[in-house]
Design a protein around this motif. Sequence first.
Motif, PDB file in Angstrom:
ATOM      1  N   ALA A  58     -77.820 -16.263 -23.453  1.00 27.07           N
ATOM      2  CA  ALA A  58     -77.115 -15.181 -23.728  1.00 27.07           C
ATOM      3  C   ALA A  58     -75.832 -15.195 -22.959  1.00 27.07           C
ATOM      4  CB  ALA A  58     -78.054 -13.586 -23.693  1.00 27.07           C
ATOM      5  N   ALA A  59     -75.860 -15.264 -21.969  1.00 25.97           N
ATOM      6  CA  ALA A  59     -74.698 -14.861 -20.967  1.00 25.97           C
ATOM      7  C   ALA A  59     -73.770 -16.326 -21.419  1.00 25.97           C
ATOM      8  CB  ALA A  59     -74.961 -15.097 -19.551  1.00 25.97           C
ATOM      9  N   ILE A  60     -74.168 -17.404 -21.322  1.00 28.69           N
ATOM     10  CA  ILE A  60     -73.452 -18.741 -21.857  1.00 28.69           C
ATOM     11  C   ILE A  60     -72.852 -18.477 -23.258  1.00 28.69           C
ATOM     12  CG2 ILE A  60     -73.399 -21.292 -22.231  1.00 28.69           C
ATOM     13  CD1 ILE A  60     -75.280 -21.370 -19.932  1.00 28.69           C
ATOM     14  N   ASP A 285     -71.413 -20.294 -31.415  1.00 23.84           N
ATOM     15  CA  ASP A 285     -72.888 -20.419 -31.634  1.00 23.84           C
ATOM     16  C   ASP A 285     -73.458 -21.571 -31.604  1.00 23.84           C
ATOM     17  OD1 ASP A 285     -75.104 -19.736 -33.499  1.00 23.84           O
ATOM     18  OD2 ASP A 285     -74.293 -17.713 -33.648  1.00 23.84           O
ATOM     19  N   ALA A 286     -72.914 -22.579 -31.971  1.00 26.00           N
ATOM     20  CA  ALA A 286     -73.595 -23.849 -32.341  1.00 26.00           C
ATOM     21  C   ALA A 286     -73.753 -24.384 -30.505  1.00 26.00           C
ATOM     22  CB  ALA A 286     -72.638 -24.763 -32.871  1.00 26.00           C
ATOM     23  N   VAL A 287     -72.706 -24.434 -29.788  1.00 24.22           N
ATOM     24  CA  VAL A 287     -73.260 -24.787 -28.580  1.00 24.22           C
ATOM     25  C   VAL A 287     -73.984 -23.912 -27.739  1.00 24.22           C
ATOM     26  CG1 VAL A 287     -71.839 -25.084 -26.219  1.00 24.22           C
ATOM     27  CG2 VAL A 287     -70.662 -25.604 -28.315  1.00 24.22           C
ATOM     28  N   ALA A 288     -73.989 -22.625 -28.050  1.00 18.39           N
ATOM     29  CA  ALA A 288     -75.161 -21.869 -27.284  1.00 18.39           C
ATOM     30  C   ALA A 288     -76.584 -22.228 -27.656  1.00 18.39           C
ATOM     31  CB  ALA A 288     -74.732 -20.344 -27.693  1.00 18.39           C
ATOM     32  N   THR A 289     -76.720 -22.643 -29.034  1.00 17.77           N
ATOM     33  CA  THR A 289     -77.997 -23.207 -29.143  1.00 17.77           C
ATOM     34  C   THR A 289     -78.154 -24.376 -28.660  1.00 17.77           C
ATOM     35  OG1 THR A 289     -77.833 -21.972 -31.723  1.00 17.77           O
ATOM     36  CG2 THR A 289     -79.212 -24.023 -31.375  1.00 17.77           C
ATOM     37  N   VAL A 290     -77.375 -25.284 -28.463  1.00 13.79           N
ATOM     38  CA  VAL A 290     -77.755 -26.531 -27.666  1.00 13.79           C
ATOM     39  C   VAL A 290     -77.886 -26.258 -26.279  1.00 13.79           C
ATOM     40  CG1 VAL A 290     -76.832 -28.660 -26.879  1.00 13.79           C
ATOM     41  CG2 VAL A 290     -76.523 -27.832 -29.134  1.00 13.79           C
ATOM     42  N   ALA A 291     -77.315 -25.344 -25.633  1.00 14.08           N
ATOM     43  CA  ALA A 291     -77.387 -24.998 -24.387  1.00 14.08           C
ATOM     44  C   ALA A 291     -78.817 -24.238 -24.118  1.00 14.08           C
ATOM     45  CB  ALA A 291     -76.217 -24.200 -23.697  1.00 14.08           C
ATOM     46  N   GLY A 292     -79.140 -23.461 -24.987  1.00 10.38           N
ATOM     47  CA  GLY A 292     -80.265 -22.693 -24.880  1.00 10.38           C
ATOM     48  C   GLY A 292     -81.453 -23.569 -25.034  1.00 10.38           C
ATOM     49  N   SER A 293     -81.463 -24.471 -25.794  1.00  9.75           N
ATOM     50  CA  SER A 293     -82.690 -25.476 -26.086  1.00  9.75           C
ATOM     51  C   SER A 293     -82.806 -26.334 -24.754  1.00  9.75           C
ATOM     52  CB  SER A 293     -82.414 -26.319 -27.102  1.00  9.75           C
ATOM     53  OG  SER A 293     -81.246 -27.293 -26.937  1.00  9.75           O
ATOM     54  N   GLY A 294     -81.533 -26.490 -23.965  1.00 12.25           N
ATOM     55  CA  GLY A 294     -81.675 -27.276 -22.723  1.00 12.25           C
ATOM     56  C   GLY A 294     -82.348 -26.380 -21.538  1.00 12.25           C
ATOM     57  N   LEU A 295     -82.043 -25.058 -21.746  1.00 16.52           N
ATOM     58  CA  LEU A 295     -82.574 -24.126 -20.646  1.00 16.52           C
ATOM     59  C   LEU A 295     -83.886 -23.759 -20.857  1.00 16.52           C
ATOM     60  CD1 LEU A 295     -79.457 -21.607 -20.791  1.00 16.52           C
ATOM     61  CD2 LEU A 295     -80.208 -23.209 -18.862  1.00 16.52           C
ATOM     62  N   GLY A 296     -84.354 -23.670 -22.272  1.00 13.61           N
ATOM     63  CA  GLY A 296     -85.773 -23.501 -22.392  1.00 13.61           C
ATOM     64  C   GLY A 296     -86.008 -22.384 -23.245  1.00 13.61           C
ATOM     65  N   THR A 297     -85.145 -22.191 -24.298  1.00 16.63           N
ATOM     66  CA  THR A 297     -85.368 -20.871 -25.202  1.00 16.63           C
ATOM     67  C   THR A 297     -85.083 -21.290 -26.755  1.00 16.63           C
ATOM     68  OG1 THR A 297     -84.799 -18.493 -25.616  1.00 16.63           O
ATOM     69  CG2 THR A 297     -83.058 -19.823 -25.079  1.00 16.63           C
ATOM     70  N   SER A 298     -85.452 -20.665 -27.625  1.00 15.22           N
ATOM     71  CA  SER A 298     -85.364 -20.831 -28.998  1.00 15.22           C
ATOM     72  C   SER A 298     -83.969 -20.564 -29.553  1.00 15.22           C
ATOM     73  CB  SER A 298     -86.397 -20.116 -29.759  1.00 15.22           C
ATOM     74  OG  SER A 298     -86.035 -18.460 -29.441  1.00 15.22           O
TER      75      SER A 298
END
Length: 429
Positions: A58-60, A285-298
């Motif tokens: 969320a922060a990123i 939004d797209a970059v956040a989704t990629v970053a989130g998957s790497g961190l471990g969230t949907s």
Amino acid sequence: MLDQYFKLTESGTTVKTEVLAGLTTFLTMAYIIFVNPMILKDAGIDHGAAFVATCLAAAIGTAIMGLYANYPVALAPGMGLNAYFTYGVVLGMGHSWQVALGAVFLSGVLFIILSLLPIREAIINAIPQSQKLAIGAGIGLFLGLIGLKNGGLVVDHPATLVALGKIGSATVLLAIAGFLLIAVLDHRKIPGAIMIAILVVTVLGIALGLSPFNGIASMPPSLAPTFLKMDIAGAFSLGLVAIVFAFLFVDLFDTAGTLVAVSQRANLVGPDGKLKRLSKALMADAVATVAGSGLGTSTTTSYIESAAGIRVGGRTGLTATVVAVLFLLSIFLAPLATSIPAYATAPALVFVACVMTSSLAKIDWEDVTEYAPAVVTAVMMPFTFSIATGIGLGFITYVVLKALSGKISDINPVMAILAVLFVVKFAVI
């Protein structure tokens, strides 16, 4: 410096107003830091790691939206998509959470590609408005069913599939009280209604001895259990194609819808009627989704709750930057997150379901070729426990019904192709 970077004066706002707007937006959507880890925990993901991943994603994402796109819009793991991730893909279809994260990663990469290409608008415009509204409503119904189950109001039954739970139990009564409290606070326009209700129900549950209290703040839990654990190779399997596209479509439509909804009030629409810096906002939004998957969230997506901050004057990316900082500081609240029981977050799911399902009111109920496919889309999501299945059956119904009704001109070629692909998916996979 802030005025020059975010163009505060040009946008008719001040630092004080932007900070207040950021705080308002954060309070309105902070419930996600408690709800998302609980949902992902059911998929087998470590709760502590999921909590940190939620806050960081969320922060990123919100920081990129604020600093790069200069939009007063906050991002976080999306409600509905997290439920589909856990209850549809992992528990329903039997895939591992690592593979599911791989599917989220691929959907994010596709989103980035679409954000760079001019076909983005073509895809968004190809899906009829009735289906876009139905997808949102269907996700809401999906969330509602999960919320009712987590709150104990709905239980499984061998003969009728579902039945009413023990309505007189303390936890069920607290869940009902939590829902009513959210509705009343929201009616009175009190910021953070959902989070307030979650905390009130949690405190009552702890006071009654129904759940333990683990503290409020501590050093953040380790992110190691989920960091870069997505199985990208496994997500390339044929059976996950529809899942990847479901994540992509929902995120794309949700983001586009949110940006359109908030742009008018935030003066983000140009003289030509188009959204300013739209490509940058979609890229964030797209970059956040990629970053989130790497961190471990949907899937991480834009939140319509951002409208709360815009309502009090937020106009620039400084609002989002404030929200990002608050999400980053939230990683120290892990003990509080583990103290919140399922019956405290269940009312939030049901209330969000009410908000999302209201989109059905905007459908043309005089045209059966519009409302019938929309109902199929919305209803089949909770009944099949799959967003992808609901989208597929709805698309197929729309194309077939339009064709048989002599309204072939209403069918966008892209929509027809998607319907055929879903037919192949249901027939072969």
